[in-house]
Design a protein around this motif. Sequence first.
Motif, PDB file in Angstrom:
ATOM      1  N   THR A   5       0.841  -1.199   0.000  1.00 51.23           N
ATOM      2  CA  THR A   5       0.000   0.000   0.000  1.00 51.23           C
ATOM      3  C   THR A   5       0.882   1.257   0.000  1.00 51.23           C
ATOM      4  O   THR A   5       2.094   1.181   0.141  1.00 51.23           O
ATOM      5  CB  THR A   5      -0.922   0.007   1.228  1.00 51.23           C
ATOM      6  OG1 THR A   5      -0.118  -0.165   2.407  1.00 51.23           O
ATOM      7  CG2 THR A   5      -1.955  -1.103   1.151  1.00 51.23           C
ATOM      8  N   THR A   6       0.249   2.413  -0.114  1.00 53.50           N
ATOM      9  CA  THR A   6       0.975   3.677  -0.283  1.00 53.50           C
ATOM     10  C   THR A   6       2.012   3.913   0.812  1.00 53.50           C
ATOM     11  O   THR A   6       3.198   4.134   0.549  1.00 53.50           O
ATOM     12  CB  THR A   6      -0.009   4.855  -0.318  1.00 53.50           C
ATOM     13  OG1 THR A   6      -0.995   4.619  -1.321  1.00 53.50           O
ATOM     14  CG2 THR A   6       0.705   6.157  -0.619  1.00 53.50           C
TER      15      THR A   6
ATOM     16  N   GLU B  38       2.277  -0.210  -6.286  1.00 56.29           N
ATOM     17  CA  GLU B  38       1.303   0.197  -5.266  1.00 56.29           C
ATOM     18  C   GLU B  38      -0.019  -0.540  -5.449  1.00 56.29           C
ATOM     19  O   GLU B  38      -0.519  -0.690  -6.568  1.00 56.29           O
ATOM     20  CB  GLU B  38       1.065   1.699  -5.349  1.00 56.29           C
ATOM     21  CG  GLU B  38       0.205   2.244  -4.223  1.00 56.29           C
ATOM     22  CD  GLU B  38       0.093   3.760  -4.254  1.00 56.29           C
ATOM     23  OE1 GLU B  38      -1.034   4.270  -4.069  1.00 56.29           O
ATOM     24  OE2 GLU B  38       1.132   4.423  -4.477  1.00 56.29           O
TER      25      GLU B  38
ATOM     26  N   THR C 277      -4.137  -0.946  -3.912  1.00 55.58           N
ATOM     27  CA  THR C 277      -5.211  -0.265  -3.204  1.00 55.58           C
ATOM     28  C   THR C 277      -6.052  -1.307  -2.494  1.00 55.58           C
ATOM     29  O   THR C 277      -6.453  -2.305  -3.117  1.00 55.58           O
ATOM     30  CB  THR C 277      -6.095   0.531  -4.181  1.00 55.58           C
ATOM     31  OG1 THR C 277      -5.265   1.459  -4.888  1.00 55.58           O
ATOM     32  CG2 THR C 277      -7.191   1.285  -3.447  1.00 55.58           C
TER      33      THR C 277
END
Length: 548
Positions: free
Chosen positions: A93-94, A116, A118
């Motif tokens: 994730t980010t 990345e 989500t």
Amino acid sequence: MSKIKVFGLGGLNENGKNMYIVEVDKDLFVFDAGLKYADDFMLGVDYIIPNYDYLKENEKRIKGIFITHGHDKHMGAIPDMLKELKQVKVYGTTFTLEMIKEELREEGLSTKQLVEVTPHRQIKFGKNSIFPVSVTHSVPDAVGYVLNTVDGAIVYTGDFIFDPTMIGKYKTDIGKLAYIGKQGVLCLLSESLYAPRKGYTSPGHRIAPVMSEMINRHDGRILINILAAQVHRIQELFDVVMKTDRKVVILGKRLETTVNKAIDMGYMNFDKKRLLGIRHVNDEGIIVLISDEREKPFSNMKRIVKGYDKFIHIKPEDTVVFASPVYEGMEKSATHIYDKVAKIGANLTILSSKKYLDHHASGEDLMMMIDLMQPKYYFPVIGEYRHQVENAKLALAVGIPEENILLKLNGQVATFEKGVLSKQETKMKIDDILVDGKTVGDVGELVLKDRELLSDNGVVLVSATIDKKTKKILAGPEILTRGFIYVKENNDIMKEAEKISREVILEQLKPGYTNFNKIKLGIRDKLGKYLYRETECKPMILIVIQEV
């Protein structure tokens, strides 16, 4: 129908070094790639990662390395692995990827292999797919992973707790977890560290009340030792600070980078105007956050308590708080630091790891996860073997048949064929890679044994020079010691050691060929016995004999 293999290269029967492999036919999925901190007995070793030779041999089959969250125990091996796995993608994730990027940049590595993800968006890999699902942990953007196969889902939770008050980027999507369970879970891999603990972890992980009392009670400078990756715990501290007029100074490059990135990206709420530079570290009433660096737990705090830090020294009127738990095996180092702080006369506060918990699933959390997933098979991971056993008991209590609970060690493979556990038992080759500074893989058991010997008993060096033609001693034998005895107070021992060494050399000096190997073995044997008889120590004896 598929043939599925599930096993750990690290993370079973240990705390840290988490790396779990799921093979679906020819596709290979890696979940987490962590490190384990070296304990007090692994002298000179910074950290340990799993041996990933199996991944190097099968690099073309790897669909990706999927990282659950930004803690070293789950992502710390990535920089070392990507030096060799040039084509493998790393998914996260980010915020998790931001943590990894910093580590890669420090090593001078590219970040092009990072992808990345989500939460709650599916990633397809042919007939299989990966579905990240949000879970609650001490760092934002934590996820578990669901590997969907034709025979059912393989679910890996990572670290998690259930706490409705942790919202936003910390929130668990319970609805998604329940939906996954209804679709059919073949095997659930769930963490075990707090399995012996009854009840839910929440609210035992919250430190805001005790920190509020601490800050309000002490007007002077407060030094707080905390882990850089415990973002939620730092946020709790900042929430308390925002209710006062105090300012904060951060010591530790990693912690400073993490906090600034978290604030800039909206993962942490704090007024950056209250973050002051190092020149304010001695201001009245300042709060100083001190964190460990990646490879060396307590490195910054050790330097401060020993008086080596050029910016800050602990004063008797200071308050020193240890707000994070001690790594396993580092208890001895921690105790020495606590004692040094107490000797200085500062107020010492240690948050009990039994009362103030980490963000790991306790017994009720684990049973709730099992109930939501309704797995056919249950595989306890992440923790010592005793934790795995307690986790297995919880699964048994909520209705998982005993024969469907898989207690494994690193390398032991659970094989599923057509959705059924196979009775065949296979084992992968497993090992540790010990990282010593920038050196990877060159430190083994013999090196550690030598370091232990040197640290306990020191070294004795015997040197002599012999005439090549006449076979007479030209110089020496001379005895040098380091870390063994104080020479000035033990002249008699040193003279006798020289005498013994000379006698052994003269015994072997004969015209023609001289057996230097016998000289070295003889000195080692006779001198070693003498030194042990006199001092009850067994120093490492090094012999240097040269001919001129």
